[in-house]
Design an enzyme around this catalytic site. Structure first.
Site, PDB file in Angstrom:
ATOM      1  N   LYS A 153       0.826  -1.208   0.000  1.00 44.90           N
ATOM      2  CA  LYS A 153       0.000   0.000   0.000  1.00 44.90           C
ATOM      3  C   LYS A 153       0.864   1.263   0.000  1.00 44.90           C
ATOM      4  O   LYS A 153       0.597   2.214  -0.752  1.00 44.90           O
ATOM      5  CB  LYS A 153      -0.963  -0.030   1.195  1.00 44.90           C
ATOM      6  CG  LYS A 153      -2.005  -1.139   1.065  1.00 44.90           C
ATOM      7  CD  LYS A 153      -2.811  -1.394   2.329  1.00 44.90           C
ATOM      8  CE  LYS A 153      -3.646  -2.675   2.154  1.00 44.90           C
ATOM      9  NZ  LYS A 153      -4.485  -2.997   3.319  1.00 44.90           N
TER      10      LYS A 153
ATOM     11  N   GLN B 248      -4.555  -1.841   9.497  1.00 38.17           N
ATOM     12  CA  GLN B 248      -4.383  -3.133   8.829  1.00 38.17           C
ATOM     13  C   GLN B 248      -4.963  -4.265   9.676  1.00 38.17           C
ATOM     14  O   GLN B 248      -4.640  -4.389  10.850  1.00 38.17           O
ATOM     15  CB  GLN B 248      -2.885  -3.378   8.554  1.00 38.17           C
ATOM     16  CG  GLN B 248      -2.586  -4.676   7.820  1.00 38.17           C
ATOM     17  CD  GLN B 248      -3.171  -4.708   6.419  1.00 38.17           C
ATOM     18  OE1 GLN B 248      -3.108  -3.733   5.676  1.00 38.17           O
ATOM     19  NE2 GLN B 248      -3.768  -5.833   6.041  1.00 38.17           N
TER      20      GLN B 248
ATOM     21  N   ASP C 203     -11.124   2.473   4.015  1.00 40.13           N
ATOM     22  CA  ASP C 203     -11.449   1.050   3.875  1.00 40.13           C
ATOM     23  C   ASP C 203     -12.962   0.823   3.863  1.00 40.13           C
ATOM     24  O   ASP C 203     -13.426  -0.273   3.530  1.00 40.13           O
ATOM     25  CB  ASP C 203     -10.832   0.233   5.025  1.00 40.13           C
ATOM     26  CG  ASP C 203      -9.528  -0.469   4.622  1.00 40.13           C
ATOM     27  OD1 ASP C 203      -9.287  -0.618   3.403  1.00 40.13           O
ATOM     28  OD2 ASP C 203      -8.771  -0.865   5.532  1.00 40.13           O
TER      29      ASP C 203
HETATM   30  C1  BQF Z   1      -1.599 -10.313  -5.950  1.00 38.87           C
HETATM   31  C2  BQF Z   1      -5.770  -9.346   2.652  1.00 38.87           C
HETATM   32  C3  BQF Z   1      -6.638 -11.328   3.717  1.00 38.87           C
HETATM   33  C4  BQF Z   1      -6.626 -10.681   4.958  1.00 38.87           C
HETATM   34  C5  BQF Z   1      -6.209  -9.365   5.055  1.00 38.87           C
HETATM   35  C6  BQF Z   1      -1.604  -8.172  -4.684  1.00 38.87           C
HETATM   36  C7  BQF Z   1      -2.399  -8.081  -2.418  1.00 38.87           C
HETATM   37  C8  BQF Z   1      -2.605  -9.445  -2.449  1.00 38.87           C
HETATM   38  C9  BQF Z   1      -2.340 -10.179  -3.603  1.00 38.87           C
HETATM   39  C10 BQF Z   1      -2.694  -7.270  -1.204  1.00 38.87           C
HETATM   40  C11 BQF Z   1      -5.297  -8.594   1.492  1.00 38.87           C
HETATM   41  C12 BQF Z   1      -5.258  -9.219   0.134  1.00 38.87           C
HETATM   42  C13 BQF Z   1      -4.812  -7.306   1.661  1.00 38.87           C
HETATM   43  C14 BQF Z   1      -1.837  -9.545  -4.718  1.00 38.87           C
HETATM   44  C15 BQF Z   1      -4.230  -6.496   0.544  1.00 38.87           C
HETATM   45  C16 BQF Z   1      -5.005  -8.209  -0.960  1.00 38.87           C
HETATM   46  O1  BQF Z   1      -0.701  -9.938  -6.748  1.00 38.87           O
HETATM   47  O2  BQF Z   1      -2.316 -11.291  -6.190  1.00 38.87           O
HETATM   48  C17 BQF Z   1      -1.887  -7.440  -3.551  1.00 38.87           C
HETATM   49  O3  BQF Z   1      -1.821  -6.552  -0.786  1.00 38.87           O
HETATM   50  N1  BQF Z   1      -3.933  -7.315  -0.592  1.00 38.87           N
HETATM   51  C18 BQF Z   1      -4.880  -6.727   2.963  1.00 38.87           C
HETATM   52  O4  BQF Z   1      -4.496  -5.572   3.160  1.00 38.87           O
HETATM   53  O5  BQF Z   1      -5.358  -7.421   3.987  1.00 38.87           O
HETATM   54  C19 BQF Z   1      -5.782  -8.709   3.901  1.00 38.87           C
HETATM   55  C20 BQF Z   1      -6.213 -10.664   2.580  1.00 38.87           C
END
Ligand code: BQF
Length: 294
Positions: A52, A96, A119
């Site tokens: 992010k 987060q 969010d």
């Molecule tokens: C990709 C998330 C579960 C729990 C909390 C790119 C992300 C993921 C995959 C990413 C996720 C999942 C995020 C890919 C943010 C998505 O290339 O496939 C980016 O950073 N995500 C989160 O902040 O909290 C989570 C999943």
């Protein structure tokens, strides 16, 4: 079968946002500023927050990372949130998830100023979403809508099956796709861990959003020919052949399901990158709304 390329589309969106930022700068306006609060050292959470912050740099946003130790108390975290709420330099911020077990997620999310809740998790914003009022849509469902729109996938009148009822993905996704909107007007069914005859229901789906968090759960015999499949899962599965020691697996058994699908998102490179792009979009929106409100 067409791959829904989240990496490509998210990159297009980030370029559009970067262009907006350039215009803001040329007018002497303040650029969007996102803050992220990370509590603890969970590996996946650190990766997500890092992604992010990096995305902010890429589009020309300012960013602030508030990195707190695992032992941070709920009160200490709430104090950081109050400061961010009252800091006029911060347009939007996220906490987060998941948070350490000794902290109550709901209490923390409710402390965030809804105008800075990029969010879209505050109850005020969830309510605004369900009532079709302007708000911040949660980034993952927002990203899925955007992906469906940009690939011109018809959703009106279609049978959409949302697998999972989480507050972050399944619940908002089911609400959004039933609404009168682009990538909406669908007939939505929500299935979950207590659903009977699950495969019978998924086999009736024109579009499936898989967000249950069980790796490779959706198999080829659970879908019909021509189905559109959106895979929200990202589980780290141990894999000794990888230097990191794991691979990322979705909720969909890609090999089999992709043979029957008309469109399908890959993991990685599908929904994940869209989530990041839409967080940026919400932060840009937050900045624009601060301008018009004050
Ligand atoms: C990709 C998330 C579960 C729990 C909390 C790119 C992300 C993921 C995959 C990413 C996720 C999942 C995020 C890919 C943010 C998505 O290339 O496939 C980016 O950073 N995500 C989160 O902040 O909290 C989570 C999943």
């Amino acid at each position: 079968m067409t791959i829904l390329d989240g990496k490509k589309i998210s990159s297009d969106i980030k370029n559009e946002i970067a262009d907006q930022v350039k215009i803001m700068k040329s007018k002497g306006e303040k650029v969007p500023h996102l803050a992220a609060v990370l509590v603890g050292t969970d590996g996946a959470s650190m990766t997500y927050v890092g992604a992010k912050v990096k995305a902010c740099e890429l589009v020309g946003f300012e960013s602030t990372l508030i990195d707190l130790p695992e032992k941070t108390t709920e009160d200490e975290l709430l104090n950081h949130i109050y400061k961010l709420n009252n800091d006029s330099g911060i347009d939007g911020f996220i906490v987060q998830l998941p948070l350490p077990k000794h902290i109550d997620d709901q209490k923390v999310l409710m402390a965030i100023d809804p105008d800075k809740d990029v969010d879209g998790f505050h109850p005020t914003n969830v309510g605004r979403m369900t009532l079709d009022l302007p708000t911040f849509l949660p980034a993952t469902p927002f990203g899925i809508l955007e992906l469906l729109e940009r690939y011109n996938i018809e959703t009106s009148g279609k049978n959409v099956v949302v697998m999972g009822r989480s507050h972050i993905v399944g619940r908002p996704m089911s609400i959004l796709m039933s609404q009168k909107r682009k990538a909406g007007n669908a007939t939505v069914t929500v299935v979950h861990s207590r659903t009977n005859n699950l495969a019978e229901i998924t086999r009736g789906a024109d579009i499936i959003v898989a967000a249950i968090g069980i790796s490779e759960f959706l198999k080829a015999d659970m879908v019909k020919d021509g189905v559109v499949v959106i895979d929200v899962g990202i589980t780290r599965v141990p894999d000794e052949t990888k230097t990191r020691g794991y691979r990322l697996a979705g909720d969909v058994e890609f090999e089999g399901v992709s043979k029957k699908a008309s469109f399908i998102t890959p993991v990685p490179g599908g929904v994940g990158p869209m989530t990041i792009a839409m967080l940026l979009k919400n932060t840009l929106l937050a900045r624009e709304r601060q301008n018009t409100a004050k």
